[in-house]
Design a protein around this motif. Structure first.
Motif, PDB file in Angstrom:
ATOM      1  N   MET A   1       0.513  62.286  44.553  1.00  0.00           N
ATOM      2  CA  MET A   1       1.138  62.655  45.822  1.00  0.00           C
ATOM      3  C   MET A   1       1.704  61.428  46.539  1.00  0.00           C
ATOM      4  N   THR A   2       1.002  60.311  46.470  1.00  0.00           N
ATOM      5  CA  THR A   2       1.497  59.088  47.105  1.00  0.00           C
ATOM      6  C   THR A   2       2.837  58.667  46.498  1.00  0.00           C
ATOM      7  N   LEU A   3       2.907  58.672  45.169  1.00  0.00           N
ATOM      8  CA  LEU A   3       4.161  58.320  44.497  1.00  0.00           C
ATOM      9  C   LEU A   3       5.255  59.336  44.800  1.00  0.00           C
ATOM     10  N   SER A   4       4.873  60.610  44.849  1.00  0.00           N
ATOM     11  CA  SER A   4       5.848  61.660  45.135  1.00  0.00           C
ATOM     12  C   SER A   4       6.393  61.534  46.555  1.00  0.00           C
ATOM     13  N   LEU A   5       5.533  61.198  47.501  1.00  0.00           N
ATOM     14  CA  LEU A   5       5.978  61.002  48.885  1.00  0.00           C
ATOM     15  C   LEU A   5       6.990  59.869  48.987  1.00  0.00           C
ATOM     16  N   ILE A   6       6.706  58.775  48.296  1.00  0.00           N
ATOM     17  CA  ILE A   6       7.639  57.640  48.307  1.00  0.00           C
ATOM     18  C   ILE A   6       8.980  58.058  47.706  1.00  0.00           C
ATOM     19  N   ALA A   7       8.919  58.793  46.582  1.00  0.00           N
ATOM     20  CA  ALA A   7      10.148  59.236  45.922  1.00  0.00           C
ATOM     21  C   ALA A   7      10.961  60.166  46.815  1.00  0.00           C
ATOM     22  N   VAL A   8      10.288  61.050  47.546  1.00  0.00           N
ATOM     23  CA  VAL A   8      10.983  61.978  48.445  1.00  0.00           C
ATOM     24  C   VAL A   8      11.746  61.213  49.522  1.00  0.00           C
ATOM     25  N   VAL A   9      11.104  60.238  50.131  1.00  0.00           N
ATOM     26  CA  VAL A   9      11.736  59.476  51.212  1.00  0.00           C
ATOM     27  C   VAL A   9      12.916  58.670  50.673  1.00  0.00           C
ATOM     28  N   VAL A  10      12.730  58.039  49.514  1.00  0.00           N
ATOM     29  CA  VAL A  10      13.817  57.248  48.915  1.00  0.00           C
ATOM     30  C   VAL A  10      15.013  58.137  48.596  1.00  0.00           C
ATOM     31  N   ARG A  11      14.767  59.300  47.984  1.00  0.00           N
ATOM     32  CA  ARG A  11      15.862  60.215  47.640  1.00  0.00           C
ATOM     33  C   ARG A  11      16.586  60.705  48.880  1.00  0.00           C
ATOM     34  N   GLN A  12      15.831  61.007  49.924  1.00  0.00           N
ATOM     35  CA  GLN A  12      16.458  61.525  51.130  1.00  0.00           C
ATOM     36  C   GLN A  12      17.316  60.466  51.812  1.00  0.00           C
ATOM     37  N   HIS A  13      16.847  59.225  51.827  1.00  0.00           N
ATOM     38  CA  HIS A  13      17.650  58.143  52.418  1.00  0.00           C
ATOM     39  C   HIS A  13      18.915  57.887  51.604  1.00  0.00           C
ATOM     40  N   LYS A  14      18.817  57.964  50.282  1.00  0.00           N
ATOM     41  CA  LYS A  14      19.998  57.802  49.432  1.00  0.00           C
ATOM     42  C   LYS A  14      20.998  58.923  49.692  1.00  0.00           C
ATOM     43  N   GLU A  15      20.491  60.141  49.824  1.00  0.00           N
ATOM     44  CA  GLU A  15      21.357  61.283  50.092  1.00  0.00           C
ATOM     45  C   GLU A  15      22.029  61.140  51.453  1.00  0.00           C
ATOM     46  N   LYS A  16      21.297  60.651  52.433  1.00  0.00           N
ATOM     47  CA  LYS A  16      21.856  60.466  53.766  1.00  0.00           C
ATOM     48  C   LYS A  16      22.974  59.430  53.752  1.00  0.00           C
ATOM     49  N   ARG A  17      22.751  58.320  53.035  1.00  0.00           N
ATOM     50  CA  ARG A  17      23.778  57.279  52.938  1.00  0.00           C
ATOM     51  C   ARG A  17      25.004  57.790  52.194  1.00  0.00           C
ATOM     52  N   ARG A  18      24.783  58.586  51.151  1.00  0.00           N
ATOM     53  CA  ARG A  18      25.899  59.136  50.390  1.00  0.00           C
ATOM     54  C   ARG A  18      26.767  60.039  51.257  1.00  0.00           C
ATOM     55  N   MET A  19      26.101  60.871  52.063  1.00  0.00           N
ATOM     56  CA  MET A  19      26.841  61.786  52.937  1.00  0.00           C
ATOM     57  C   MET A  19      27.583  61.032  54.031  1.00  0.00           C
ATOM     58  N   GLU A  20      26.977  59.954  54.531  1.00  0.00           N
ATOM     59  CA  GLU A  20      27.644  59.142  55.554  1.00  0.00           C
ATOM     60  C   GLU A  20      28.887  58.467  54.984  1.00  0.00           C
ATOM     61  N   ARG A  21      28.791  57.958  53.725  1.00  0.00           N
ATOM     62  CA  ARG A  21      29.949  57.343  53.084  1.00  0.00           C
ATOM     63  C   ARG A  21      31.053  58.366  52.851  1.00  0.00           C
ATOM     64  N   GLN A  22      30.651  59.566  52.423  1.00  0.00           N
ATOM     65  CA  GLN A  22      31.624  60.634  52.176  1.00  0.00           C
ATOM     66  C   GLN A  22      32.339  61.038  53.455  1.00  0.00           C
ATOM     67  N   LYS A  23      31.568  61.147  54.534  1.00  0.00           N
ATOM     68  CA  LYS A  23      32.135  61.518  55.823  1.00  0.00           C
ATOM     69  C   LYS A  23      33.105  60.445  56.318  1.00  0.00           C
ATOM     70  N   LYS A  24      32.701  59.190  56.126  1.00  0.00           N
ATOM     71  CA  LYS A  24      33.552  58.080  56.536  1.00  0.00           C
ATOM     72  C   LYS A  24      34.843  58.049  55.734  1.00  0.00           C
ATOM     73  N   HIS A  25      34.748  58.327  54.431  1.00  0.00           N
ATOM     74  CA  HIS A  25      35.909  58.340  53.553  1.00  0.00           C
ATOM     75  C   HIS A  25      36.877  59.465  53.959  1.00  0.00           C
ATOM     76  N   GLU A  26      36.324  60.635  54.325  1.00  0.00           N
ATOM     77  CA  GLU A  26      37.174  61.764  54.725  1.00  0.00           C
ATOM     78  C   GLU A  26      37.902  61.501  56.033  1.00  0.00           C
ATOM     79  N   GLN A  27      37.301  60.690  56.909  1.00  0.00           N
ATOM     80  CA  GLN A  27      37.940  60.369  58.177  1.00  0.00           C
ATOM     81  C   GLN A  27      39.081  59.371  57.978  1.00  0.00           C
TER      82      GLN A  27
END
Length: 257
Positions: free
Chosen positions: A231-257
């Motif tokens: 569970m500890t490893l899974s929690l770390i993986a969840v947070v890392v994936r979510q931050h990567k997804e957030k950055r990806r969406m921010e880059r995509q949004k910036k590119h569309e603007q």
């Protein structure tokens, strides 16, 4: 809607022949049957769990092989989506989750919190008005670690991050039902953390829980040590994936603007 019932109660079960009759007795009370249908996910039990449920005329899905707690739940979510249930309430088959919690969770799902209806309602053992519940020192340590991690990563306090007693909105059930969105073995604090980070409304209410009378918990023996590491490893993986997804969406949004 599928007709009258809004709620599907999903009960994962593995070798629970000594417990499940008592659980079903209470679930068959009129105040429950008016709002809910019952689905038992029989995860390749070697005892009479399957036949007991069938004799009582409740829906049951039986796995040929033992696929694990998370896989049983996810198949139940797919069943709920196919049949257009508005809410899912999941509880254990061993009698630890008192049936009195069902109506409280149902009420909470239909109540606004912070100007929106909850996507996930957690039945908690550790809130002020929860019933007394004793756990081992090792489990208390694990819960403390998970609470701290969730607080640090999401800013939200969750007192019972491993509770299996949960109510889910259609929106949450739909997300969980899709491939790759649900932990097939231990969907606990990791799933709660991910859903909060994704913006789902997660609330916690007091619950009544009891100790298991018969059978063996999936966290018995040395399993809690493995569980805590996983569970500890899974929690770390969840947070890392979510931050990567957030950055990806921010880059995509910036590119569309």
């Amino acid at each position: 809607m599928n007709g009258v019932k809004e709620v599907l109660i999903i009960i994962p079960a593995y070798n629970e022949e000594k417990n499940i009759n008592k659980v079903l007795d209470k679930l068959e009370e009129p105040e429950i049957t008016e709002i809910a249908d019952i689905l038992v996910m029989n995860d390749a039990s070697s005892d009479n769990t399957n036949w007991i449920v069938k004799q009582r005329n409740h829906a049951v899905v039986t796995h040929i092989f033992n696929l694990g707690y998370g896989s049983a739940l996810q198949l139940g979510y797919k069943y709920a989506i196919r049949r257009n249930y508005k809410y899912v309430i999941q509880m254990d088959a061993d009698g630890q989750h008192d049936v009195c919690n069902i109506l409280n969770i149902y009420k909470a799902l239909k109540t606004k919190y912070n100007d929106s209806y909850p996507d996930i309602v957690l039945g908690s053992r550790y809130l002020k008005d929860s019933s007394p519940y004793k756990t081992s020192c090792l489990k208390e340590l694990a819960y403390s670690i998970f609470r701290t991690f969730i607080k640090m990563s999401t800013g939200k306090t969750i007192m019972d991050p491993t509770t299996g007693l949960q109510g889910l909105s259609w929106r949450a059930v739909l997300y969980y039902s899709k491939y790759g969105n649900f932990d097939e073995r231990y969907p606990d604090a990791n799933m709660i953390t991910g859903m909060i980070l994704k913006g789902y409304n997660v609330v916690e209410i007091p619950a009544v829980m009891h100790s298991r009378e018969f059978g063996k918990s999936m966290h018995s023996g040395l399993k809690p040590i493995w569980y805590m590491c996983h569970m500890t490893l899974s929690l770390i993986a969840v947070v890392v994936r979510q931050h990567k997804e957030k950055r990806r969406m921010e880059r995509q949004k910036k590119h569309e603007q």
